[in-house]
Design a protein around this motif. Structure first.
Motif, PDB file in Angstrom:
ATOM      1  N   CYS A 126       0.845  -1.199   0.000  1.00 37.59           N
ATOM      2  CA  CYS A 126       0.000   0.000   0.000  1.00 37.59           C
ATOM      3  C   CYS A 126       0.880   1.249   0.000  1.00 37.59           C
ATOM      4  N   THR A 127       1.804   1.322   0.958  1.00 34.80           N
ATOM      5  CA  THR A 127       2.795   2.414   0.975  1.00 34.80           C
ATOM      6  C   THR A 127       4.163   1.837   1.300  1.00 34.80           C
ATOM      7  N   LYS A 128       5.183   2.362   0.645  1.00 39.40           N
ATOM      8  CA  LYS A 128       6.548   1.922   0.903  1.00 39.40           C
ATOM      9  C   LYS A 128       7.080   2.566   2.181  1.00 39.40           C
ATOM     10  N   LYS A 129       8.227   2.092   2.633  1.00 36.70           N
ATOM     11  CA  LYS A 129       8.821   2.530   3.892  1.00 36.70           C
ATOM     12  C   LYS A 129       8.989   4.052   3.918  1.00 36.70           C
ATOM     13  N   SER A 130       8.450   4.682   4.982  1.00 32.11           N
ATOM     14  CA  SER A 130       8.469   6.138   5.053  1.00 32.11           C
ATOM     15  C   SER A 130       8.226   6.602   6.480  1.00 32.11           C
ATOM     16  N   LYS A 131       8.582   7.875   6.737  1.00 34.65           N
ATOM     17  CA  LYS A 131       8.270   8.520   8.013  1.00 34.65           C
ATOM     18  C   LYS A 131       7.402   9.760   7.798  1.00 34.65           C
TER      19      LYS A 131
END
Length: 277
Positions: A126-131
């Motif tokens: 759904c969403t890639k690795k992020s902050k």
């Protein structure tokens, strides 16, 4: 982003950033400032962590162990199938979206990177690795608008794919209603990662009321069937739900998985905070 989803995101963000206290606190042991325990010194450990007062009393060296203050890789896995398209007041899919959004905002607040997935017959990123907050908003939109009709959960396939895909030791949240869990096996996943299970249910699913003759549409396969919701059929149904949950809870306990149940008429953020503390 539609108005209903915007309300969920704003409310969740406000609750997380006003009620969650602390920063980068994890259960991993390592260098940090949050004292965990005393243990007997082992060769190679940092002598600066020796507690000299306790060591003098015990006549052997003891060191202080601290909770780690470092990034924690978080993976939010939403189990979206046809049965989540149900709710007497609020659909389970909406609650799953709210819980996942809260977890995303918690990660942003604590500076931990997160990834998110949608799982049913297969595992989708759904969403890639992020902050970034942008990714929380994007995840919420994807989950809220996802078409769950006709979808079923393949627990065996998605657990294997998660094990292969997630390389680093991580904290994995599995969010779904967890019905029909005959092929659910988290033992392999728990050997490598820490897993927390969040069970989203509607009260009516566990304790239906007598309605007489009814016509149902199964959102998992779009089939229509007629039934009678009387005392006998309800008792038989409740028995099957109890058997499912008994097996589920035993499996989670055997795998040392923390879990909680969140109903659609409850405040999901409060229940989430309860399992995280």
């Amino acid at each position: 982003m539609n108005q209903a989803l915007k309300k969920i995101v704003i409310k969740t963000k406000k609750q997380v950033f006003s009620e969650i206290i602390g920063n980068n606190s994890t259960k991993l042991k390592g260098e940090g400032y949050d004292f965990c325990e005393l243990k007997e010194y082992e060769y190679g450990e940092d002598v600066k962590n020796i507690d000299w007062i306790i060591s003098a009393k015990m006549q052997k060296p003891y060191v202080k162990v601290f909770h780690a203050q470092k990034e924690l890789n978080v993976n939010i896995v939403c189990l979206l199938n046809g049965s989540t398209y149900f709710g007497t007041d609020v659909f389970k899919q909406e609650i799953i979206t709210e819980v996942a959004t809260a977890l995303g905002f918690i990660c942003v607040k604590q500076g931990n990177p997160f990834s998110s997935f949608i799982a049913n017959e297969k595992l989708e990123i759904c969403t890639k690795k992020s902050k970034q907050i942008f990714n929380v908003n994007f995840m919420a939109e994807q989950l809220y608008n996802y078409n769950v009709i006709g979808k079923n959960i393949d627990y065996e396939k998605i657990t294997k794919e998660l094990f292969k895909f997630i390389k680093e030791k991580s904290l994995i949240f599995l969010i779904g209603d967890f019905f029909d869990i005959e092929k659910l096996d988290l033992k392999l996943l728990c050997q490598k990662h820490e897993v927390i299970v969040l069970i989203v249910r509607d009260k009516f699913e566990e304790r239906p009321i007598e309605l007489g003759n009814v016509s149902f549409i199964d959102p998992s396969n779009n089939k229509i069937f007629d039934s009678i919701l009387n005392e006998n059929s309800i008792l038989e149904y409740e028995k099957k739900v109890l058997q499912n949950d008994h097996k589920l809870f035993n499996h989670l306990q055997n795998c040392t998985v923390k879990f909680t149940k969140i109903y659609t008429n409850e405040n999901p953020i409060k229940k989430l905070l309860g399992v995280l503390r």
